[in-house]
Design an enzyme around this catalytic site. Sequence first.
Site, PDB file in Angstrom:
ATOM      1  N   ASP A   1       2.472   6.468  38.489  1.00  9.02           N
ATOM      2  CA  ASP A   1       1.313   7.047  39.151  1.00  9.02           C
ATOM      3  C   ASP A   1       0.815   8.168  38.232  1.00  9.02           C
ATOM      4  O   ASP A   1       1.429   8.478  37.200  1.00  9.02           O
ATOM      5  CB  ASP A   1       1.676   7.542  40.566  1.00  9.02           C
ATOM      6  CG  ASP A   1       0.454   7.643  41.457  1.00  9.02           C
ATOM      7  OD1 ASP A   1       0.609   7.607  42.691  1.00  9.02           O
ATOM      8  OD2 ASP A   1      -0.670   7.745  40.922  1.00  9.02           O
TER       9      ASP A   1
HETATM   10  C1  GLC Z   1      -3.487   8.759  42.435  1.00 11.33           C
HETATM   11  C2  GLC Z   1      -2.835   7.979  43.562  1.00 11.33           C
HETATM   12  C3  GLC Z   1      -2.754   6.511  43.324  1.00 11.33           C
HETATM   13  C4  GLC Z   1      -3.955   6.062  42.522  1.00 11.33           C
HETATM   14  C5  GLC Z   1      -3.848   6.696  41.144  1.00 11.33           C
HETATM   15  C6  GLC Z   1      -5.039   6.339  40.246  1.00 11.33           C
HETATM   16  O1  GLC Z   1      -2.762   9.930  42.201  1.00 11.33           O
HETATM   17  O2  GLC Z   1      -1.536   8.413  43.953  1.00 11.33           O
HETATM   18  O3  GLC Z   1      -2.687   5.875  44.599  1.00 11.33           O
HETATM   19  O4  GLC Z   1      -3.956   4.648  42.407  1.00 11.33           O
HETATM   20  O5  GLC Z   1      -3.718   8.098  41.210  1.00 11.33           O
HETATM   21  O6  GLC Z   1      -6.206   6.866  40.757  1.00 11.33           O
END
Ligand code: GLC
Length: 721
Positions: free
Chosen positions: A286
């Site tokens: 993430d």
């Molecule tokens: C964010 C979220 C995740 C998302 C990613 C990209 O922090 O936790 O769900 O897909 O970043 O935007």
Amino acid sequence: MRKALIIAVMAIAAVSCGNNASKTTRIPEDPRVEQLLKKMTLEEKVGQTVLFTSDWTVTGPSMRSGYLEDIKAGRCGSLLNAYTADFTREVQRIAVEETRLGIPILFGYDVIHGFRTIFPINLGMSCSWDIDAIEESARIAAEEAAAAGLQWTYSPMCDISVEPRWGRISEGSGEDPYLGSLIAAAMTRGYQGDDLSKDNTILACVKHFAAYGAPQAGRDYNTVDMSERWFREFYLPPYKAAIDAGALSVMASFNELDGVPAHASKHLMTDILKGEWGFEGFVVSDYTGINEMIMHGYAENEEHAAELSMNAGLDMDMMSAAYMNHMTGLVKSGKVSEKTLDEAVRRILNIKAALGLLDDPYKYCDPEREKARTLTAENKAFARKLAAESMVLLKNNGILPLKKGEKVAVLGPMANTRDDLLGSWRAAGEVEAVPAGIEDAIKEVTPVTSSSNKVVLVLGEPWGWTGEAASRTSINLPKEQTELLKALKKQGKQVAVVLLNGRPLDLSAESELADAILEAWYPGTMGAYAVADVLFGDYNPSGKLSVTFPRSLGQVPIYHYAKNTGRPYIHPDAKYESRYLDCPNEPLYAFGHGLSYTTFEYSDIVIGDARSESGMTIKADGTLTVRTTVTNTGSVEGTETVQLYIRDLVGSVTRPVRQLKGFERVTLKPGESKEVTFTIDKEMLSFYRQDMTWGPEPGDFKVFIGGASDNTKEASFRYEI
Ligand code: GLC
């Protein structure tokens, strides 16, 4: 006595939540991938494990200036938060024509509940219990996203949650692993279709792996700690269902689990995902999740974090730059083997090949197709229907449906909102003009006058109060909203409350005051039209809660698959029983609750071919049918979600008082009846026994069938090995 027409409807519970062998999709190994790997330098391999964000959208705590230079230098192989056919074509041109090997970029984006045409937030969609419609919403989202140059969505979000304080409960499918598993699989099918190389399908990403939905105190990113048994039985199934449905990427979660940050958990990413389940896709971090292990107190520094993650099975680094900065050195020093790096790169390149990017890097970059495929009338009509299906009529003393022509005042702080209709993770979504929506519907109704006796009061949470990094210590409506409702009731008004919100709320006060409450969630592009459709009965509400609404935050966590305890609260005046001094144990609105403008009646359960007497037995691999006849006893056609729950009365570990094991949506005309049959098999009785093996145990069971978890008929049966 109405003559009831009986039509048999067969519902077979099909989802396994156990640890049976996975049916993971095999990715065709493209020979070009091995040829590329042989040619790639160490730096070029590392580049393929790097994902940066464009500056189009902010979805995390840091940005990356110079991402185009990174791509040109071969330091970055995937890009998130960038779209449109034109922009992705330009970025792709840089990658293909200005780098040594011309490996195409993979474009990812959070297409969570639609891309341009936005559907209800996922918690709302899950309340439709319409699995086919949810799959179709993902298919439409994929078509619109793929037309805009995207090949990858960070969805389905598979996080089970019983935590209304947690803002991201809005993004998931509620509290139930069975319903959540069906939805996770449906969304995966919708996104990926039957061929990833088609120009209208995209790569799904199972997130957030794992158990992100159980943060202590409901505070986002907070510690998660639960037994392996509880994790495997109640939190893991939706992730597995998505993998079994063919999902080919997984995103690690920010939380730690059992003391280990998911971003470095070999147990999660290697033992379970790639080992037990045979997952052949790739795992992405993430946003800056790898670096955050330093703050977790699990990695000494960024280099150590990179080493821990790669060796634990994390293939791609979103926005930490830890892999970019340190992976070459880690391989040269032997802390990470080149074999491990090659395996990560192989997984990523095989997906790029499966998407058709090695055949035609520009296949997703067609501006004409982009225009033709997005926000079409068909997509909007479907969004309107799904939004109406997602709404849950929590209370109604008869004020609804409104009649065309009667005087109605539409009031409240959210009555004229547009922005809130899309909720969080709204991608590149648009809202159909709200005034047109509401005015269209109430055109026949005399505009607001002081004598309007009926009021539609639109209340709720601003959309930013849910979603990522949006936890609340209160799950009440803003005080002034409740005060407004009180004032209108004091004036003798009849008030139908419409809620726009993204979490279960404590509606104890409002439920006493309002004449009706319609939970509309954040209903998306066509949300206003859908609200009007339900208010005026053009759509008879059929939604059922996928998450429990407590009477008080003090009851949380509260969910339908609770254990009985040794001192269940049975005797109202007893002291030494599991109860509160100041609140009933029961929720305000139970899991599975949802009213209609008609009424439904359930016959007693018939087990096997006998009446619903106890003593019917399932033997070993046998099955048992249970059936009930549902009758529409009202005056309008309606859809009822008939729910099947099971309870194992005695086990080698204690068992929940009920677990959802099947459901069937039936649409009935006034006076019409349908016989709904469920087939119970041993898989539905299975659980992680005391020795952590998966399977059933002999003994007595109860079966419950009804229109809500707290409103069922029941019968008994036995299971014998
Ligand atoms: C964010 C979220 C995740 C998302 C990613 C990209 O922090 O936790 O769900 O897909 O970043 O935007």
